[in-house]
Design a protein around this motif. Sequence first.
Motif, short mmCIF file in Angstrom:
data_model
loop_
_atom_site.label_atom_id
_atom_site.label_comp_id
_atom_site.label_asym_id
_atom_site.label_seq_id
_atom_site.Cartn_x
_atom_site.Cartn_y
_atom_site.Cartn_z
N LEU A 56 0.72 -1.33 -0.23
CA LEU A 56 0.21 -0.08 0.20
C LEU A 56 0.82 1.45 -0.44
O LEU A 56 0.46 2.24 -0.13
N GLY A 57 2.42 1.38 0.61
CA GLY A 57 2.76 2.32 0.22
C GLY A 57 4.23 2.44 0.71
O GLY A 57 4.57 1.22 1.46
N LEU A 58 5.23 3.39 1.12
CA LEU A 58 6.65 3.12 1.06
C LEU A 58 7.17 4.85 1.52
O LEU A 58 6.44 5.32 0.90
N ASP A 59 7.30 4.36 2.67
CA ASP A 59 7.81 6.02 3.71
C ASP A 59 9.51 6.27 4.13
O ASP A 59 9.38 4.99 4.35
N VAL A 60 10.29 6.22 3.25
CA VAL A 60 11.95 6.33 3.28
C VAL A 60 11.59 7.64 4.41
O VAL A 60 11.33 8.75 4.48
N LEU A 61 12.05 6.38 6.11
CA LEU A 61 12.13 7.87 7.19
C LEU A 61 14.20 8.40 6.75
O LEU A 61 13.27 9.91 8.03
N GLU A 62 14.45 7.74 6.21
CA GLU A 62 16.14 8.50 6.73
C GLU A 62 16.67 7.39 5.06
O GLU A 62 16.61 6.10 6.11
N ALA A 63 17.27 7.94 5.27
CA ALA A 63 18.47 7.14 4.28
C ALA A 63 19.65 8.16 4.08
O ALA A 63 20.40 9.12 4.04
N SER A 64 21.27 7.27 4.53
CA SER A 64 22.26 7.41 4.10
C SER A 64 23.33 6.88 3.42
O SER A 64 22.99 5.36 3.50
N GLU A 65 24.31 7.20 3.56
CA GLU A 65 25.28 6.75 2.95
C GLU A 65 27.16 6.88 2.98
O GLU A 65 26.98 8.50 2.92
N GLU A 66 28.44 6.48 3.33
CA GLU A 66 28.94 7.09 4.00
C GLU A 66 30.22 5.50 3.47
O GLU A 66 30.17 5.04 3.72
N GLY A 67 31.32 6.51 2.74
CA GLY A 67 31.65 5.71 1.45
C GLY A 67 30.80 4.30 0.87
O GLY A 67 29.75 4.34 0.16
N ASP A 68 31.48 3.42 1.58
CA ASP A 68 30.39 1.77 0.91
C ASP A 68 29.80 1.40 1.78
O ASP A 68 29.36 -0.06 1.62
N ALA A 69 29.25 1.70 2.79
CA ALA A 69 27.92 1.26 3.66
C ALA A 69 26.85 2.42 3.68
O ALA A 69 26.66 3.69 3.52
N GLY A 70 25.71 2.09 3.61
CA GLY A 70 24.92 2.38 3.79
C GLY A 70 23.46 2.31 4.08
O GLY A 70 23.49 1.40 5.10
N ARG A 71 22.43 2.61 4.84
CA ARG A 71 20.81 2.90 5.61
C ARG A 71 20.31 3.34 4.99
O ARG A 71 19.82 4.44 4.61
N VAL A 72 18.84 3.16 5.22
CA VAL A 72 17.73 3.43 5.29
C VAL A 72 16.35 2.37 5.78
O VAL A 72 16.44 1.58 5.90
N ARG A 73 16.36 3.49 6.80
CA ARG A 73 15.13 3.61 7.64
C ARG A 73 13.90 3.68 6.44
O ARG A 73 13.98 4.64 6.47
N PHE A 74 12.23 2.69 6.95
CA PHE A 74 11.44 3.43 6.18
C PHE A 74 10.15 2.17 6.86
O PHE A 74 10.68 1.70 7.99
N VAL A 75 9.01 2.61 6.30
CA VAL A 75 8.09 2.28 6.40
C VAL A 75 7.26 1.28 5.10
O VAL A 75 6.95 2.43 4.47
N ALA A 76 7.02 0.20 5.75
CA ALA A 76 6.32 -0.43 4.13
C ALA A 76 4.99 -0.71 5.03
O ALA A 76 4.64 -2.21 5.80
#
Length: 133
Positions: free
Chosen positions: A78-98
Amino acid sequence: MTCPCGLPAPLAACCGRYHDGALAAPTPEALMRSRYAAFALGTPAAIDYLVATHHPDHRGPDLAEALAASMAGVEAWLGLDVLEASEEGDAGRVRFVARYRTAGPPPTTGELREDSRFVREEGRWLYTTGELG
């Protein structure tokens, strides 16, 4: 068809362009959105994409079957909300609600909250792990 990831673009011009593997998602957020779109599509090709973008060190031998089983329990995403996304070098993080709806009976709605981790190898972002909650 509008892309299921929530961005205002057609699927082919948005996440669909990554699904055949010819073009790599340029950021962890783009990969997360494209993986959500693959879940929403629920096709065998979408499962192949999810397996291909899952880091081999974190991929069990039955990943495709587990993905297919989890997709079978969802009637619609029904939908995706990306709450936070970051990357540092070759590492990344995404917080979301689906958000999703199950077929039931009775049909129910729910949400998946995840803090996902990604690594970039050979120019491609890959999903490694996710922490629910």
